[in-house]
Motif scaffolding. Structure first.
Motif, PDB file in Angstrom:
ATOM      1  N   ASP A 259     -76.613   9.730  27.458  1.00 13.42           N
ATOM      2  CA  ASP A 259     -75.935   8.447  27.668  1.00 13.42           C
ATOM      3  C   ASP A 259     -74.601   8.644  28.378  1.00 13.42           C
ATOM      4  O   ASP A 259     -74.231   7.864  29.260  1.00 13.42           O
ATOM      5  CB  ASP A 259     -75.718   7.720  26.329  1.00 13.42           C
ATOM      6  CG  ASP A 259     -77.018   7.164  25.759  1.00 13.42           C
ATOM      7  OD1 ASP A 259     -77.055   6.808  24.561  1.00 13.42           O
ATOM      8  OD2 ASP A 259     -78.023   7.087  26.514  1.00 13.42           O
ATOM      9  N   ALA A 260     -73.892   9.700  27.987  1.00 16.51           N
ATOM     10  CA  ALA A 260     -72.602   9.965  28.638  1.00 16.51           C
ATOM     11  C   ALA A 260     -72.821  10.296  30.115  1.00 16.51           C
ATOM     12  O   ALA A 260     -72.061   9.855  30.988  1.00 16.51           O
ATOM     13  CB  ALA A 260     -71.890  11.122  27.941  1.00 16.51           C
TER      14      ALA A 260
ATOM     15  N   ALA B 248     -62.122   9.317  27.615  1.00 17.02           N
ATOM     16  CA  ALA B 248     -62.167   9.468  26.152  1.00 17.02           C
ATOM     17  C   ALA B 248     -62.899  10.756  25.771  1.00 17.02           C
ATOM     18  O   ALA B 248     -62.486  11.487  24.863  1.00 17.02           O
ATOM     19  CB  ALA B 248     -62.849   8.262  25.519  1.00 17.02           C
ATOM     20  N   LEU B 249     -63.998  11.033  26.456  1.00 19.75           N
ATOM     21  CA  LEU B 249     -64.760  12.261  26.178  1.00 19.75           C
ATOM     22  C   LEU B 249     -63.925  13.485  26.520  1.00 19.75           C
ATOM     23  O   LEU B 249     -64.032  14.529  25.864  1.00 19.75           O
ATOM     24  CB  LEU B 249     -66.047  12.279  26.999  1.00 19.75           C
ATOM     25  CG  LEU B 249     -67.311  11.807  26.300  1.00 19.75           C
ATOM     26  CD1 LEU B 249     -68.497  11.982  27.225  1.00 19.75           C
ATOM     27  CD2 LEU B 249     -67.550  12.551  24.997  1.00 19.75           C
ATOM     28  N   SER B 250     -63.128  13.343  27.582  1.00 15.90           N
ATOM     29  CA  SER B 250     -62.271  14.453  27.985  1.00 15.90           C
ATOM     30  C   SER B 250     -61.254  14.748  26.881  1.00 15.90           C
ATOM     31  O   SER B 250     -61.037  15.906  26.513  1.00 15.90           O
ATOM     32  CB  SER B 250     -61.575  14.099  29.298  1.00 15.90           C
ATOM     33  OG  SER B 250     -60.734  15.146  29.702  1.00 15.90           O
TER      34      SER B 250
ATOM     35  N   VAL C  76     -64.021  17.555  34.562  1.00 19.82           N
ATOM     36  CA  VAL C  76     -63.300  16.461  33.913  1.00 19.82           C
ATOM     37  C   VAL C  76     -63.203  16.710  32.413  1.00 19.82           C
ATOM     38  O   VAL C  76     -62.146  16.501  31.797  1.00 19.82           O
ATOM     39  CB  VAL C  76     -63.988  15.105  34.192  1.00 19.82           C
ATOM     40  CG1 VAL C  76     -63.398  14.007  33.315  1.00 19.82           C
ATOM     41  CG2 VAL C  76     -63.844  14.734  35.654  1.00 19.82           C
ATOM     42  N   LEU C  77     -64.303  17.173  31.805  1.00 22.98           N
ATOM     43  CA  LEU C  77     -64.291  17.351  30.352  1.00 22.98           C
ATOM     44  C   LEU C  77     -63.396  18.494  29.891  1.00 22.98           C
ATOM     45  O   LEU C  77     -63.040  18.564  28.719  1.00 22.98           O
ATOM     46  CB  LEU C  77     -65.721  17.564  29.835  1.00 22.98           C
ATOM     47  CG  LEU C  77     -66.650  16.351  29.984  1.00 22.98           C
ATOM     48  CD1 LEU C  77     -68.007  16.642  29.367  1.00 22.98           C
ATOM     49  CD2 LEU C  77     -66.043  15.109  29.327  1.00 22.98           C
ATOM     50  N   THR C  78     -63.044  19.387  30.798  1.00 26.11           N
ATOM     51  CA  THR C  78     -62.144  20.487  30.407  1.00 26.11           C
ATOM     52  C   THR C  78     -60.757  20.336  31.016  1.00 26.11           C
ATOM     53  O   THR C  78     -59.913  21.224  30.877  1.00 26.11           O
ATOM     54  CB  THR C  78     -62.711  21.860  30.838  1.00 26.11           C
ATOM     55  OG1 THR C  78     -62.970  21.828  32.236  1.00 26.11           O
ATOM     56  CG2 THR C  78     -63.984  22.181  30.090  1.00 26.11           C
ATOM     57  N   SER C  79     -60.503  19.208  31.673  1.00 27.67           N
ATOM     58  CA  SER C  79     -59.249  19.079  32.430  1.00 27.67           C
ATOM     59  C   SER C  79     -58.014  18.909  31.550  1.00 27.67           C
ATOM     60  O   SER C  79     -56.897  19.147  31.998  1.00 27.67           O
ATOM     61  CB  SER C  79     -59.343  17.903  33.411  1.00 27.67           C
ATOM     62  OG  SER C  79     -59.497  16.681  32.695  1.00 27.67           O
ATOM     63  N   LYS C  80     -58.192  18.500  30.283  1.00 31.95           N
ATOM     64  CA  LYS C  80     -57.007  18.284  29.461  1.00 31.95           C
ATOM     65  C   LYS C  80     -56.782  19.400  28.451  1.00 31.95           C
ATOM     66  O   LYS C  80     -55.940  19.292  27.567  1.00 31.95           O
ATOM     67  CB  LYS C  80     -57.119  16.931  28.736  1.00 31.95           C
ATOM     68  CG  LYS C  80     -57.200  15.763  29.698  1.00 31.95           C
ATOM     69  CD  LYS C  80     -57.322  14.424  28.976  1.00 31.95           C
ATOM     70  CE  LYS C  80     -57.709  13.326  29.951  1.00 31.95           C
ATOM     71  NZ  LYS C  80     -57.956  12.028  29.310  1.00 31.95           N
TER      72      LYS C  80
END
Lengths: 142, 142
Positions: free
Chosen positions: B65-66, B83-85, B136-140
């Protein structure tokens, strides 16, 4: 991933010192790279890779000069390194894995030259900076 | 790395082809990940990871879904996945290496189920897309 204000400050202030030893640091980083990770030598069949060789000193200076350009335009590394990015994408095609290896060797070299400055925070700042540079240099590969 | 118009077309049409099977494929990709790369199981000590597990299936649907949401917002992945990030940066802290492993398993799953569509060009586009999502998911993280 982007650099915080504090990280930018650390990099800018350390750069003054680093640039005074640009050739030595660049050369040593490359020597460490070729010694620890011999597979990286395949990109330099045309070089004399003996420690202290003229090829290594010239190339080491080139690498550090390019990092200097990135430091000067630390808010727009993509713009500053656009040409180098194209060079790596269309001509050099260095496998992205090797950027981590060279980054590691640069960090080790800088740490050994400036141990007092290379605190954990400084280490993080430099690692992030080199990661960003590596991303820019590989972003046009495909 | 930027997704070209052709990449976006390839990703969208692949996702259309997948249709309602996305959840099922997500579950399969996870199962493949846990089987081929057992180190990834460490992130799921609270799951039943046996074949056919309901928890894995449910989680596969979540992942799918994501990704479906990401496909719908390819022009603004950071926004769509913000939000997922945050979740991955502050809570889950999945080592970035593992995103490549899951991406690989997603590609293998898609290749298995849609061999005719999975041409080299489509493969490349999907790989770029999953790379972009992973970034994107590891960018923060830091």
């Amino acid at each position: 991933m982007s650099l915080t204000k504090a990280e930018r400050t650390v990099i800018l202030s350390m750069w003054d010192k680093i640039s005074t030893q640009a050739e030595a640091i660049g050369t040593q980083a490359l020597e460490r790279l070729f010694a620890s990770y011999p597979q990286t030598k395949t990109y330099f069949p045309h070089f004399d890779l003996h420690p202290g060789s003229a090829h290594l000193r010239v190339h080491g200076a080139k690498v550090v000069a390019a990092l200097g350009e990135a430091v000067k335009s630390i808010d727009n590394i993509g713009g500053a390194l656009a040409k180098l990015s194209e060079l790596h994408a269309y001509i050099l095609r260095v496998d992205p894995v090797n950027f981590k290896l060279l980054s590691h060797c640069l960090l080790v070299t800088v740490a050994s030259h400036f141990p007092a400055d290379f605190t954990a925070d400084a280490h993080t700042a430099w690692d992030k900076f080199l990661s960003i540079v590596s991303c820019v240099l590989t972003e046009k590969y495909r | 790395m930027v997704l070209s118009p052709a990449d976006k077309t390839n990703v969208k049409s692949t996702w259309d082809k997948i249709g309602g099977h996305a959840g099922e494929y997500g579950g399969e990709a996870l199962e493949r990940t846990f089987a081929s790369f057992p180190t990834t199981k460490t992130y799921f000590p609270h799951f039943d990871l046996s074949h056919g597990s309901a928890q894995v299936k449910a989680h596969g649907k979540k992942v799918a879904d994501a990704l479906t949401n990401a496909v719908a917002h390819m022009d603004d992945l950071p926004g769509a996945l913000s939000a997922l990030s945050d979740l991955h940066a502050y809570k889950l802290r999945v080592d970035p290496v593992n995103f490549k492993l899951l991406s690989h398993c997603l590609l293998v799953t898609l290749a298995c189920h849609h061999p005719a569509e999975f041409t080299p060009a489509v493969h490349a586009s999907l790989d770029k897309f999953f790379s972009a999502v992973s970034t994107v998911l590891t960018s923060k993280y830091r």
